[in-house]
Design an enzyme around this catalytic site. Structure first.
Site, short mmCIF file in Angstrom:
data_model
loop_
_atom_site.label_atom_id
_atom_site.label_comp_id
_atom_site.label_asym_id
_atom_site.label_seq_id
_atom_site.Cartn_x
_atom_site.Cartn_y
_atom_site.Cartn_z
N PHE A 184 -12.34 22.42 -7.09
CA PHE A 184 -11.44 21.51 -7.81
C PHE A 184 -12.20 20.30 -8.31
CE2 PHE A 184 -9.38 17.42 -7.14
CZ PHE A 184 -8.38 17.46 -8.08
N ARG A 213 -5.86 3.94 -7.87
CA ARG A 213 -7.32 3.94 -7.89
C ARG A 213 -7.88 2.53 -7.88
NH1 ARG A 213 -9.29 8.30 -5.76
NH2 ARG A 213 -9.22 10.18 -7.00
N ASN A 231 -8.45 -1.39 4.27
CA ASN A 231 -8.54 -1.60 2.83
C ASN A 231 -7.42 -2.51 2.32
OD1 ASN A 231 -6.74 0.44 3.52
ND2 ASN A 231 -6.91 1.45 1.55
N GLU A 267 -4.02 20.73 1.22
CA GLU A 267 -4.62 22.04 1.39
C GLU A 267 -4.48 22.53 2.83
OE1 GLU A 267 -8.79 22.41 0.33
OE2 GLU A 267 -8.20 24.11 -0.90
N ASP A 285 0.86 -1.18 0.00
CA ASP A 285 0.00 0.00 0.00
C ASP A 285 0.90 1.23 0.00
OD1 ASP A 285 -2.32 1.58 0.28
OD2 ASP A 285 -2.01 1.67 2.44
N THR A 318 -0.31 4.92 1.15
CA THR A 318 -0.59 5.85 2.24
C THR A 318 -0.47 5.16 3.58
OG1 THR A 318 -2.12 7.00 0.77
CG2 THR A 318 -2.25 7.50 3.12
#
Length: 1211
Positions: A556, A827, A856, A515, A425, A427
């Site tokens: 966005f 994805r 996941n 952000e 994985d 992240t």
């Protein structure tokens, strides 16, 4: 009436379960609670669907919702909320464990052997000699499996049972508190936030730490607060593993309300920034989406286990052939000799053939040690010890979180030394999931946040800023000095843009961590975001509070790759601020914009340092221009069809002629040591595939950051891959008429040209490869309906015709991917991750390892041969389902290159030696048979046979299996190519097995025939000839014990005091026990059991018998010494000097090349969120407006101040 009971766990999480009270007046209260819903109860259209009633558990147990699960027994199809990750329970432990153990052929063999030993006419050894070892083996293995399973179960209990999640059922209404985990898939009814808005963290589902918002229906938000009874939830989709989709309908007061994923809070998420919320349980336990993605718990076995089974089959074949040959020999011997010798008459009227038949089974028992039952006990002990070494390894201990490495299984250690593919994985596994503002370029000037060789920088002191974040680090003092002087307008404009152009909510909750990092940076440099309303945004500009009117927020999306905000300044000016990817910003810059070239150069430098970049720009707009555009924007926002496309078109009309301000560079922080670990594993020929749910640009950027992708690699994307697969498919079709459907054994390479290659593919593209096989029933139904295409050639020639072509396409894809140095799949869903692992296992027969840290990743972890969980920021779901667990990705290098490699080498050496010593021991009976009429008589004393594997030869080889090292851990990591023999299975295979067999045959020949020849026509010192059978047995046994113990000494690479003691102790134990059981005293006590009275003292006092033993041992070991001398001096298998030279060459190649202007850019296209941000939510005002209430009708004018004060307090 309803009762609430609050449950608080150790994790400081509390939630309240509200359900219908069933007390002494339970029937009346139930009747009252159900009375209001009888009117709409008849609206249930499909009771066989997934229907839920609030606060009515009895509804879920109606006959319509029952399903069969065992024969005619039925249970509710609605699962309880208890989750199990263990393999056994109290009822299934014994049968399942015995079933698993008897999959080992040796255990079945010894069970059959035990049955044979009960038959008096066949047995030559007591039955208990087999029963005791068999029970010991089964018992020790069962206890070990039970302990492993209890550890797995206890982990689950700490997570679920203590918080009483197991008591939740479908239809219950629960109240969840802030920071609490969501216990089931729940329909959001209401929350303490305006309009039932609830923020959830989905890190355990998709690895993203940015918060998502969920919204309750308006009807439940307004009416739930005052109604005592809740609605019926009718006919939603059946439980499935789709994390991105939910469809359902809620019926209430004869009205029907549509529901989607925005109304659902999924199990595994956490409540954030919401004090309290209520929800209705829709799916519980195994029906929840997170568990549907978890896959099944599989029994994993190592390649060596499978190989051992085949070798045991081979031994069976050899044993049967040998026993058959000896039985035939007994038949002929009895006909020719035995039947004619009067002194051999036993009074039994048996034919020679029948005697041969009995002799066959007798030899099956005598030669049973060719299949050593103690082998499996020794293997389990070695694996247990190796697991403890992993647990005790301080170099894999993560001090910051007090997390040691943990081997959660004890059966897969040697498999760690054979890994060929690692599926990781991204992240939280490769990255820390923490974004840091590192660099920026403003009006052509680059500001740095790291030390360089020319300037000695120290951390900035932000004490002048009361809003500063203490964790924020920056090193360039000139930037702060420039801001505080307030002389550079472009610098001030830069940070003003960062504080205004975003969709951050209160408490600095951003749609993405990128952000959030930008807004935090602006905050530390004096431009602080304070609060926002539906149409205003307030910031503090160097301690001066300013409020701007928000005229439009252009959010966005993945196509626009930018976001903009249009503001009216206090002085009436209208300005548009925009930030986005350089690829879209540069196309929209004004010809008069300055600093384009120097900013492009800075962007190239940032990108080649694998930082995530964004361009910042602005545009001043006249009132007339804005009014004309605003009218178009309003028309597009209410368009009934293609609204998003219409909005994008209107956005294009205003987003042009920008003036460049500068650019930012954000670092997606990798975990410590990730690039070095990947480089080391690559040198060990371990290929790493990254499977992530992130977008393609982000995944590619991280690929460069961790050095999985390099500049000299040719990267292939979906279209290029499709073209290569199409060409291969067309070539195969052309060859079909001539060669049929037989595949080529050696397919042509997809990349014949020299150089490195890498694949980057998306989950959507993978769907074209991972064809779902149709169920047989559906195929038959379609065939009956005639819906199959009649033609053999499809309209689209690029698509496979049938299942064979689909499988061939999968094989082509796997072959292509395996030719590449790196593969990145972005994805992808949890199920796709598992399917990719399955493809490689299926078509490459390779040993795979999956590593991840979130829920996941559970399916992928369970599917791979080895599953590794990282205890990171995403909870413990992955750890609980893993085989090994630790805190940092970098520990994978030590786990594989040190522990895995050592475990494999030790196990292989142990098995080779164990087979050798048992062949050498057992085949002496075979040679002895030629001199005893093939009568199945044993060559040794019974007690020697019993204790040989238990006491006399087990300890030295056990210690070799636990402690041996060919090189130390530092050299194992310095020279990763030492790992290659494990991948190739070079140290234990059929070749090694037959070498051990022939070595054992040679040793057994020497051990039998040299003592036998020494005993022929021999005279002792006293004039007597000690040529009896018992003395011969003692000499052969003594020679064998010396030989096998000295043989393991020659095979030991890493000597310790313990090894030396074990060898000497084994020999001493042999002689000590032998002299004891040959003594007269024990014979007097057990005359029928100990029959070798005085044999050892009498035989071993003869000097020539000691010379015989020495000669036997010397001849047995001399060929071994000679071969080892040749191997280590003339044909060394691992040349350290050669590896060192290769290492130096690779270091030379890795020296960084000077930066080139035309070098390929590696920028992430946009570093914000994976989906749309919060613009719609902000513009609608749903996150701000409170519920209408009588007491609050005058609060409207003060709403902005209220939000601002709350934000200020939390700042």
């Amino acid at each position: 009436m309803r009762s609430c009971r609050t449950v608080t766990t150790r994790r400081m999480m509390s939630w309240t379960l509200a359900q219908t009270k069933r007390g002494p007046q339970g029937d009346h209260s139930l009747k009252r609670s159900r009375a209001p819903v009888r009117a709409w109860e008849q609206t249930l259209e499909n009771k066989s669907g997934w229907s839920v009633k609030a606060n009515d558990r009895a509804f879920c147990n109606l006959p319509e919702f029952q399903k069969k699960y065992l024969l005619c027994l039925k249970k509710s199809k609605y699962a309880g909320n208890g989750i199990k990750t263990y393999k056994y329970n109290a009822l299934t432990f014994i049968p399942l464990n015995l079933l698993e153990q008897f999959k080992r052929v040796a255990n079945l063999y010894f069970l059959a052997l035990l049955i044979l030993q009960i038959i008096p006419e066949i047995t030559t050894l007591p039955w208990y000699t087999t029963l005791v070892p068999l029970v010991l083996v089964l018992g020790i293995t069962a206890i070990k499996d039970l302990v492993d399973d209890l550890v797995r179960d206890s982990s689950t209990s700490r997570w679920f049972q203590e918080s009483k999640w197991m008591n939740i059922h479908v239809g219950d209404v629960v109240r969840l508190k802030k920071n609490g985990h969501i216990p089931a898939d729940i329909l959001l009814l209401s929350s303490s936030n305006p309009n039932s808005l609830c923020y959830v963290e989905t890190a355990e589902l998709d690895g993203e730490t940015n918060l998502k918002f969920k919204m309750g229906l308006k009807v439940t938000d307004e009416r739930l607060q005052e109604e005592g009874q809740l609605a019926q939830f009718d006919v939603c989709e059946e439980p499935n593993n789709r994390l991105d989709k939910f469809t359902g309908t809620m019926c209430w007061r004869k009205d029907r309300f549509p529901l989607d994923l925005d109304n659902m809070m999924l199990r595994g998420c956490r409540i954030r920034n919401t004090d309290e919320c209520h929800g209705l349980v829709i799916f519980a336990g195994a029906d929840t989406k997170i568990m549907r993605n978890g896959g099944k718990t599989r029994f994993k076995r190592t390649k060596i286990d499978e190989l051992m089974n085949y070798m045991v089959y081979s031994i069976f074949v050899i044993l049967i052939l040998v026993c058959a040959g000896l039985a035939i020999g007994n038949t002929f011997w009895y006909e020719e000799v035995g039947s004619k010798a009067w002194y051999l008459k036993d009074g039994k009227d048996q034919t020679a053939s029948y005697r041969g038949f009995l002799s066959f089974w007798g030899y099956i028992i005598v030669l049973n040690t060719m299949v050593p039952i103690s082998l499996y006990v020794s293997v389990e002990v070695i694996r247990l010890g190796q697991s403890k070494f992993i647990n005790w390894d301080l170099q894999m201990y993560y001090q910051e979180k007090d997390t040691p490495a943990k081997a959660r299984t004890t059966t897969l250690n040697e498999q760690l030394g054979q890994i060929e593919y690692v599926f990781s994985d991204k992240t939280g596994t490769l990255t820390q999931n923490i974004m840091a503002f590192k660099k920026c370029t403003i009006a052509g000037r680059t500001n740095l946040s790291f030390r360089d060789r020319t300037r000695q920088l120290t951390h900035l002191d932000f004490s002048w800023n009361k809003y500063a974040d203490s964790k924020f680090e920056y090193l360039d003092h000139s930037l702060v000095a420039c801001i505080r002087s307030k002389k550079d307008k472009e610098t001030l404009e830069f940070f003003k843009l960062l504080s205004l152009c975003h969709t951050v909510m209160l408490v600095y909750q951003a749609a993405s961590p990128d952000e959030g990092a930008l807004v935090t940076a602006a905050r530390n440099f004096g431009f602080v975001f304070l609060s926002r309303t539906q149409d205003t945004i307030t910031i503090s500009e160097m301690d001066q509070e300013m409020t701007y009117e928000v005229l439009a927020l252009l959010d966005f999306n993945s196509d626009r790759k930018r976001m903009s905000i249009i503001l009216r300044f206090p002085d009436g000016r209208i300005r548009l601020y925009c930030k986005g990817a350089d690829t879209v910003i540069y196309e929209r810059l004004s010809p008069n914009s300055r600093h384009k070239e120097v900013t492009q150069t800075a962007l190239d430098i940032f990108a080649n340092q694998t930082l995530r970049t964004l361009c910042l720009c602005y545009k001043d707009i006249s009132k007339q221009e804005f009014d004309a555009w605003a009218k178009k924007h309003k028309d597009a926002s209410v368009a009934m069809g293609n609204r998003e496309a219409a909005l994008d078109q209107v956005y294009e009309q205003i987003e042009n002629n920008f003036m460049m301000i500068g650019a930012t560079a954000i670092e997606d922080k990798l975990q410590d040591g990730v690039p070095a670990t990947i480089a080391k594993l690559a040198k060990a020929d371990i290929k790493i595939w990254v499977l992530t749910g992130d977008k393609k640009e982000t995944a590619e950027n991280i690929g460069y950051s961790c050095e999985l992708l390099t500049d000299d690699m040719q990267i292939h994307y979906g279209d290029d891959i499709n073209e290569k697969l199409r060409i291969r498919q067309a070539s195969r079709r052309d060859q079909l008429p001539a060669s049929g459907r037989a595949r080529k054994k050696v397919p042509d390479p997809f990349f014949p040209e020299p150089g490195k290659n890498a694949l980057i593919i998306t989950g959507g593209w993978l769907n074209e490869i991972l064809y779902e096989k149709k169920k047989k029933r559906r195929r038959l139904r379609l065939k009956r309906l005639g819906r199959r295409p009649a033609s053999a050639t499809p309209q689209d020639s690029t698509q496979p015709i049938d299942d064979w072509e689909k499988e061939s396409r999968q094989v082509d894809f796997v072959n292509m991917a395996c030719e590449c140095e790196a593969v990145i799949c972005c994805r992808v869903t949890p199920k796709q991750k598992a399917n990719v692992v399955s493809l490689v296992k299926k078509y490459k027969k390779a040993v795979t390892l999956s590593i991840g840290d979130g829920a996941n990743d559970v399916n992928m972890i369970k599917t791979a041969d080895i599953g590794v969980g990282i205890s990171g920021q995403e909870g413990m779901q992955a750890v609980m389902s893993s085989d090994y667990a630790f805190a940092q990705f970098r520990y994978l290098e030590r786990l594989l290159l040190v522990h895995g490699r050592w475990s494999y080498i030790r196990m292989c050496k142990f098995l080779r030696y164990f087979f050798f010593k048992n062949f050498a021991f057992t085949l002496v009976h075979f040679w002895y048979s030629f001199f005893n009429g093939f009568s199945a008589q044993v060559a040794y004393e019974d007690w020697f046979i019993t204790l040989y594997n238990v006491m006399y030869s087990s300890l030295p080889v056990l210690l070799v299996g636990l402690l041996d090292q060919d090189v130390n851990d530092k050299l194992s990591r310095k020279f990763p190519k030492l790992y290659l023999p494990g991948q190739q299975g070079a140290l234990f295979n059929y070749k090694n097995f037959f070498i051990s067999l022939f070595h054992g045959i040679f040793t057994s020949l020497v051990v039998f025939f040299i003592p036998y020849g020494a005993f022929l026509q021999t005279m002792g010192q006293d004039g007597e000839a000690p040529s009896d059978y018992q003395s011969l047995a003692v000499v052969m046994a003594s020679s064998l014990i010396f030989t096998v113990n000295l043989q393991i000494s020659l095979d030991t690479s890493y000597w310790t005091f313990v090894n030396c003691f074990a060898v000497l102790c084994s020999i001493a134990i042999y002689f000590g026990i032998m002299f004891d059981i040959h003594s007269a005293g024990i014979h007097v006590i057990f005359p029928s059991t100990f029959t070798f009275t005085g044999v050892a003292p009498n035989a071993l006092r003869q000097p020539y018998l000691w010379l015989t033993i020495i000669l036997t041992v010397g001849i047995s070991l001399l060929p071994v010494i000679f071969i080892q001398f040749l191997c280590k001096t003339i044909w060394p298998s691992r040349n350290r000097k050669k590896y060192e030279e290769e290492e130096e060459e690779e270091e030379e190649k890795k020296k960084p090349a000077p930066f080139q202007r035309d070098r390929r850019s590696r920028r992430s296209a946009y570093a914000f969120s994976h989906s749309r941000g919060y613009a719609d939510l902000i513009a609608s005002g749903r996150s701000i407006r409170r519920r209408p209430a009588v007491a609050q009708h005058t609060a409207g004018p003060h709403l902005t101040d209220l939000a601002r004060s709350e934000s200020m307090q939390r700042l």
